[in-house]
Design an enzyme around this catalytic site. Sequence first.
Site, PDB file in Angstrom:
ATOM      1  N   ASP A 109      46.490  45.062  30.945  1.00  0.00           N
ATOM      2  CA  ASP A 109      46.017  43.801  30.667  1.00  0.00           C
ATOM      3  C   ASP A 109      45.690  43.518  29.178  1.00  0.00           C
ATOM      4  O   ASP A 109      45.708  42.337  28.910  1.00  0.00           O
ATOM      5  CB  ASP A 109      44.491  43.569  31.483  1.00  0.00           C
ATOM      6  CG  ASP A 109      44.785  43.448  32.893  1.00  0.00           C
ATOM      7  OD1 ASP A 109      46.063  42.991  33.274  1.00  0.00           O
ATOM      8  OD2 ASP A 109      43.635  43.645  33.655  1.00  0.00           O
ATOM      9  N   TYR A 134      42.171  38.413  38.530  1.00  0.00           N
ATOM     10  CA  TYR A 134      40.966  39.002  38.325  1.00  0.00           C
ATOM     11  C   TYR A 134      40.113  38.829  37.469  1.00  0.00           C
ATOM     12  O   TYR A 134      40.397  38.642  36.186  1.00  0.00           O
ATOM     13  CB  TYR A 134      41.336  40.713  38.250  1.00  0.00           C
ATOM     14  CG  TYR A 134      41.485  41.420  39.701  1.00  0.00           C
ATOM     15  CD1 TYR A 134      40.487  41.708  40.389  1.00  0.00           C
ATOM     16  CD2 TYR A 134      42.752  41.637  40.051  1.00  0.00           C
ATOM     17  CE1 TYR A 134      40.630  42.377  41.507  1.00  0.00           C
ATOM     18  CE2 TYR A 134      42.909  42.357  41.283  1.00  0.00           C
ATOM     19  CZ  TYR A 134      41.780  42.691  42.160  1.00  0.00           C
ATOM     20  OH  TYR A 134      42.236  43.223  43.332  1.00  0.00           O
TER      21      TYR A 134
END
Length: 782
Positions: free
Chosen positions: A401, A489
């Site tokens: 990420d 997320y």
Amino acid sequence: MLSSIVFCLALSSIVQSSAVPPLNYGRRALRNLLGKRDFNTSSCLSEAAPTTSAPKANVWAQINPEDNLAVWNLLHDPASGLNLTHPDNATLTDNYVFWIDTLHTNKSSVLPYIDGDAAPPSKYARAIIFQGGKSSPDSQEYMIGPLPVSTQTSISRLDYIYNGGSGGSVPYNARYFDSKRSAATEPLISQTMQNISDITTALFGGVFYGRSDERSTLTYTSGDPQSFDGSQCFRSIMFRFPGTASYLTPLDFFLLIDCTGTDASHYYVKGFVTKERFFPTEGDLRAAFEAGELEVEFPQTRDQEWAMVNYKPELGFRDLEERFAPSTLEVGGKRYRLDKEQQYVEYMGWSFYMSYSRTLGLMFYDIKFKGERILYELSMQEAAAQYGGNQPKAANTVYHDTYYQLGTTLGTLVEGFDCPWGSTFWNVSYGSYNKTTVNEDAICIFEADMNFPLSRHRAGGSMPYGFSNLGTVKGAQLTVRSIATVGNYDYMFDYSFHIDGSLEVIVRASGYLQSSFYYPDQGKWGPRIYQATQGSLHDHVVTFKGDFDIVGSSNSLQISELKAVNVTQPWFPELGSFEQMEMEIYNMEQEAQLNYAPNNQAMYTVINPNATNAWGSPRGYRIVPGRSDIHLSTLNSPWSAKNSEFSKSHLAVSVQHDTEPLANSVQNINLPLKPQQDFSKFFDGESVDGEDIVVWFNLGMHHFTRSEDIPVTLYTEAYSSIVFAPQNFFDRAQDGDLLNRRWIEVDSETSELTYETYGVQFPTCAVEFTEPVEDIGGRVEF
């Protein structure tokens, strides 16, 4: 009752609206909708924390907007020789700036300043420049400094922090897949899908003519990695129905393309996947379709209301739910002090600096308790996720990420829901080309009741009270929180500073699953969670760096193993030899990656072998695994072969080097076979006994998906933690100096109680939520 407390919470005029402003409006706009407090009538929710002055300037702080602009201008100056095009006007074969951030400041340069009288170290920026105009196009990282920009400032390749052999250079095919590269693949995708629109219409009732074509009723996504070693580039594209919850409406249709190089005319289709079958050509796909072999057994829903995070009356009604839920309130006023300019915090013996980067998010430096440094640095290094399945998107997906610049995704926190009412909120900012983008109220700081006493004991006694004395100490902690929404997320990062000298790190995950199309025979990769949707099995592994400095930088990792041994004791001759446990204690000798002992039968403690407490024990801090401290399940996957080594063990211990400040590279994801940063190379046999050591640790969760992940994953279950706790660091527990306690004694003759408050009384205050008023809270820009 021994005492009482009165709160008045009058939720008098909650402002209601069906419209929600964009996140960049900040908490101020959100609170206008939710109902805002009147500061003139509330002492409980006073927003301003007492001030303090940092002992030194924050040398880890992010570069300011003025320096970002100056660096941008310097890079674009023709005299710099970089031949840059503005990103808005650039093509694949141009050179242009991807991003500008702050370069990690070397520890060797910082310590003489924060621990002595040396001048503060120079500040540097780092920049990634896409160099499509070169004969061998690549992405090259540069360092620019010293700052502020002057005649002394230079631009040079940033190579020294990477060990993959090419320094800060990443091959073109492995560089970040930005909007330019995505646009270059769009004509091939659009034309290919237009050619088979009759097939997709028949199978799914949808077509794709291009993202900007109004006739398109499908959308798509693709995963990572998109290269193995930078010599090629490919996309595994999954189609789905568009909408807010498109992550939960996947279709059983995949397009695989090769998009190697800068010349889009050479891109080509590698094949199609549907019904768990691979079709190399359009002709193969069409033949199967015309033979009736591709019929969809489970039609995917277009309705996405079921996947919204809003009230669902069809689930029923809970008694008394119309009442406002309990809230954490700092009723006695804030007990922490802030130096907002230096991003410095003091709390109950703790002190620390905070910093921020666009890739890592929040970072902590010079963490001290009662004046003694525990950690030089505590920072998140990577949030990785690896999936499994028998479909291209699931089977081939690994995410890093930081590749998506996790720090830029820290979003506005909703007061009273994401963070307690009355929290301190700080902004984050980052360079966006030649401007600065501000994410308002992206960090909150608050003190909270632990909801259990820090310590307690009731000494025995006779009735009526059943004790002769009772002592109980109120538990509290200061938490610094941020939530990064990276695609689907929402990662919640909590750093909690406990009043006993313990420090806890917690990661939670919520948000939409990256799901797969449902097949009855694919249960080993996740259950059916909706009409045609399967929850995709995956791992989340979040890697952190803990640079410990326990009473100085000469530290060791002490391991105390519990072992079952056979012993004899002369006072029990009838037992003969019997089993009991004992500890084998030793210091780790060499750098290594290691896993926690089975059954947690080992204690790992960072100690200073040359410093002892009053009882002769080495002073240290114990590493206490919490809930769900995991590593990757797959250790030999081609998709995470050498670019995700940091995710493959519970712990790792290395010697601190200025050349090894980061576990990962932000463009490493597309280089699994030839990484820019190979974490395993950190461990080259150096001694870690009595050295300046770094502990790398992993939190995370094996995400065994479930129907309760609909609409989003719940923070209660997707939760991982670790605690660093004093282990003989002091001579006794650090709770005796806390006034927030109660000591009760019973007179043995009269049964009368004596009740000691130590001068700390229950506060009485009123909290009123009224119509919006002006926001008087101070803001800090990171």
